[in-house]
Design an enzyme around this catalytic site. Structure first.
Site, PDB file in Angstrom:
ATOM      1  N   GLY A 265       0.982  -0.966  -0.021  1.00  0.00           N
ATOM      2  CA  GLY A 265      -0.014   0.107  -0.152  1.00  0.00           C
ATOM      3  C   GLY A 265       0.882   1.340  -0.056  1.00  0.00           C
TER       4      GLY A 265
ATOM      5  CG  ASP B  76      -5.017  -5.614 -11.002  1.00  0.00           C
ATOM      6  OD1 ASP B  76      -4.565  -6.197 -10.312  1.00  0.00           O
ATOM      7  OD2 ASP B  76      -6.257  -5.220 -11.279  1.00  0.00           O
TER       8      ASP B  76
END
Length: 315
Positions: free
Chosen positions: A229, A259
């Site tokens: 993150g 992705d």
């Protein structure tokens, strides 16, 4: 750049709805709604194509609602080798709260995929994956397939000389990593939570995170990338360990950032870039994607500027 192939066995039509302050158990008025062709491999392919990659996609799509996919592939110049089956591809609803920056996902069941469909997908991937091609196997498996369904698929791609990047989790990832050497992917990219699920224990700090990643490298996987993150990502090979991160940016949508990171990894592998350059490109792809809804990157100069700003720490 070497060819890139992505495989998505459980794609989705992504319906993203933006609201300014989500109210639970109440009426919410959407500021915006957008429909995109989705699924990990599809998102990776779209971002890789934006970078200029020669990209082929395969997997399983429902004939009933493949229009968004056909349009995306045509716009991006992506070669479509998806296997069509009867029925509709699932729709996943993503509620993006622009006030909090949080996204709520509602994922519906996928298509029924059997062994014959999987064989057809494998044949399409092998046809597209010339020696040295980068093949990304992304996302969850349809409920109708066994958890080890990817093992033979990856083994076949390895035998053809492809480099397989696996971006899956749970039982399918565990099955891949407990397979023999000929069935191991070249690289895996779990996030921190997925890696904790895989090893069965919390990984609260960088030292234990590195230890878990090095254990996977010790099994024969050449590259492990752990996305964390806002903390960036950890990159581990047999000879190098480093972290890469960019300053936190205001996100329009966090959907698909992981992705996009995989697309950065895949394109860097296709360009034969060294690990540090790959790490910069991967976090830059992810950060650039945060400013966009749907599987799209901004112009190349923007991504390259972000890559140059990435903070690299060698460990």
């Amino acid at each position: 750049m070497k060819p890139i192939v992505t495989i998505t066995l459980n794609p989705a039509v992504d319906l993203t709805i933006e609201v300014n302050g989500l109210v639970q158990s109440g009426v919410n008025r959407a500021e915006r709604a957008q429909v995109n062709a989705g699924g990990k491999g599809v998102n990776v392919a779209a971002c890789a194509a934006d970078w200029g990659g020669q990209v082929t996609v395969t997997g399983v799509l429902g004939r009933g609602n493949d229009g968004a996919f056909v349009e995306l592939f045509a716009v991006k110049g992506i070669t479509d080798r998806f296997v069509r089956v009867s029925g509709d591809t699932r729709t996943n609803i993503k509620i993006a709260d622009t006030a909090s920056g949080e996204t709520t996902d509602l994922n519906t069941p996928g298509l029924t995929v059997d062994a014959e469909h999987l064989d057809r997908v494998a044949a399409a991937a092998l046809e597209a994956a010339k020696a040295g091609a980068i093949v990304v196997v992304g996302g969850s498996l349809p409920a109708s397939l066994a958890a080890d369904a990817l093992v033979s698929l990856v083994a076949g791609l390895n035998a053809a000389g492809a480099k397989v990047v696996a971006d899956t989790s749970g039982a399918p990832l565990k099955a891949l990593l407990t397979a023999t050497g000929k069935s191991l992917p070249f690289a895996v990219k779990p996030n921190r939570h997925e890696l904790e699920e895989l090893v069965g224990r919390p990984l609260p700090d960088i030292e234990v995170l590195i230890g878990a990643a090095r254990d996977i490298v010790g099994r024969g996987v050449r590259l492990v990338v752990v996305s964390c993150g806002e903390e960036g990502a950890l990159f581990v090979t047999e000879g190098e360990t480093l972290t890469a991160r960019l300053p936190v940016v205001e996100a329009l949508s966090t959907v698909g950032a992981g992705d996009a990171m995989v697309a950065g990894i895949a394109t860097a592998l296709a360009e034969d870039k060294p690990l540090e350059a790959m790490a910069r490109q991967a976090v830059a792809f992810a950060a650039a994607k945060l400013k966009r809804v749907g599987p799209h990157l901004p112009e190349r100069a923007v991504v390259e500027a972000l890559a140059a700003r990435a903070e690299i720490i060698r460990l």
